[in-house]
Scaffold this active site. Structure first.
Site, short mmCIF file in Angstrom:
data_model
loop_
_atom_site.label_atom_id
_atom_site.label_comp_id
_atom_site.label_asym_id
_atom_site.label_seq_id
_atom_site.Cartn_x
_atom_site.Cartn_y
_atom_site.Cartn_z
N ASP A 70 65.57 44.05 36.77
CA ASP A 70 66.48 43.49 37.42
C ASP A 70 66.93 44.61 38.46
OD1 ASP A 70 67.92 40.96 37.49
OD2 ASP A 70 69.77 42.09 38.00
N LYS A 171 55.48 53.68 49.23
CA LYS A 171 56.69 53.08 48.78
C LYS A 171 56.88 53.15 47.12
CE LYS A 171 59.15 48.69 47.71
NZ LYS A 171 59.33 47.38 47.64
P1 ITT Z 1 62.44 37.99 38.60
O1 ITT Z 1 64.06 37.76 38.17
O2 ITT Z 1 61.84 36.93 38.19
O3 ITT Z 1 62.15 39.35 38.28
P2 ITT Z 1 63.62 38.02 41.27
O4 ITT Z 1 62.96 38.20 42.68
O5 ITT Z 1 64.70 36.80 41.38
O6 ITT Z 1 62.69 37.98 40.18
P3 ITT Z 1 66.01 39.84 40.90
O7 ITT Z 1 66.69 38.78 40.22
O8 ITT Z 1 65.92 41.18 40.21
O9 ITT Z 1 64.43 39.47 40.82
O10 ITT Z 1 66.30 39.93 42.28
C1 ITT Z 1 65.81 41.06 42.79
C2 ITT Z 1 66.01 40.80 44.47
O11 ITT Z 1 66.37 42.14 45.09
C3 ITT Z 1 64.83 40.60 45.08
O12 ITT Z 1 64.33 39.22 45.31
C4 ITT Z 1 64.95 41.20 46.52
O13 ITT Z 1 65.60 40.23 47.45
C5 ITT Z 1 65.66 42.46 46.29
N1 ITT Z 1 64.83 43.59 45.79
C6 ITT Z 1 64.65 43.96 44.57
N2 ITT Z 1 63.72 45.02 44.85
C7 ITT Z 1 63.13 45.14 46.19
C8 ITT Z 1 62.08 45.91 46.74
O14 ITT Z 1 61.76 46.83 46.25
N3 ITT Z 1 62.25 45.63 48.17
C9 ITT Z 1 63.06 44.56 48.56
N4 ITT Z 1 63.80 43.85 48.09
C10 ITT Z 1 64.08 44.20 46.56
#
Ligand code: ITT
Length: 200
Positions: A70, A171
């Site tokens: 997350d 990255k």
């Molecule tokens: P899952 O829950 O299925 O893993 P998700 O994309 O909804 O997928 P999250 O709830 O953890 O995952 O939300 C993370 C969000 O934060 C992601 O959608 C991006 O908008 C941002 N984010 C996280 N890591 C990132 C990264 O390495 N680069 C850019 N944005 C990132």
């Protein structure tokens, strides 16, 4: 070959984890390999709670060791927003970036950090969680084609380019995800017996 499941439907996260795992003798599956997996309600109040909810759900459903990520972006001048709501800040990726840039319009402080919490679940229990962060600042406008999410507007400390302008390998050396994953791997290597030897 032994396999583990990462509890995500985000293909970009899966790619980054595959690169981080490298040549280890383990196959990484994700929820994209389980099309009938029920929607997980991420109703936790923190990255840690949401990572634990996702890891546990995948571990129980797939009946193998699972981990979850997350993650999100915390912006200082916005009191930590969008934080755990990063994926839900606006309907689409470009709209999320536009909303963020608007919210920062006229603000001098553009400091921000990406946070990632990885939870590992084995035998129906979360055994531990690991946090990684990368500090930086928000660019004035999106730049670059790589990465995903907020990468086009995040400039990590020590660089002049955004995450989306960096090669994926670069990255993956400094990201919040790489840092959380390194801590998780250190733990896993120490705890092989707990994990039934099936996990790496
Ligand atoms: P899952 O829950 O299925 O893993 P998700 O994309 O909804 O997928 P999250 O709830 O953890 O995952 O939300 C993370 C969000 O934060 C992601 O959608 C991006 O908008 C941002 N984010 C996280 N890591 C990132 C990264 O390495 N680069 C850019 N944005 C990132």
């Amino acid at each position: 070959m032994a396999y583990i499941v990462v509890a995500t439907k985000n293909a970009h996260k899966v790619d980054e984890f595959r690169a981080l795992i490298g040549d280890q003798n383990v196959e990484l599956k994700s929820l994209l390999d389980y099309p009938d997996f029920p929607e997980i309600e991420e109703d936790g109040k923190s990255f840690k709670e949401n990572a634990s909810i996702k890891a546990l759900a995948a571990c129980k459903y797939c009946d193998v060791p699972a981990f979850a990520d997350d993650s999100g972006l915390e912006v200082e001048a916005l009191d930590g927003a969008p934080g755990i709501y990063s994926a839900r800040y606006a309907p689409t990726g470009p709209e999320r970036i536009e909303k963020l840039l608007k919210a920062l319009d006229g603000k001098e402080n553009r400091r921000a950090r990406f946070v990632c919490v990885i939870a590992i679940a084995v035998n129906g229990e979360v055994i531990d969680t690991f946090e990684g962060e990368v500090k930086g600042r928000i660019a004035d406008a999106p730049r670059g084609e790589g990465g995903f999410g907020y990468d086009p507007v995040f400039i990590p400390d020590g660089y002049d380019c955004t995450f989306a302008e960096l090669p994926a390998e670069e990255k993956n050396k400094i990201s919040h995800r790489a840092r959380a994953f390194a801590k998780a791997m250190e733990f896993v290597e120490d705890q092989m017996s707990v994990l039934d030897n099936d996990f790496l």
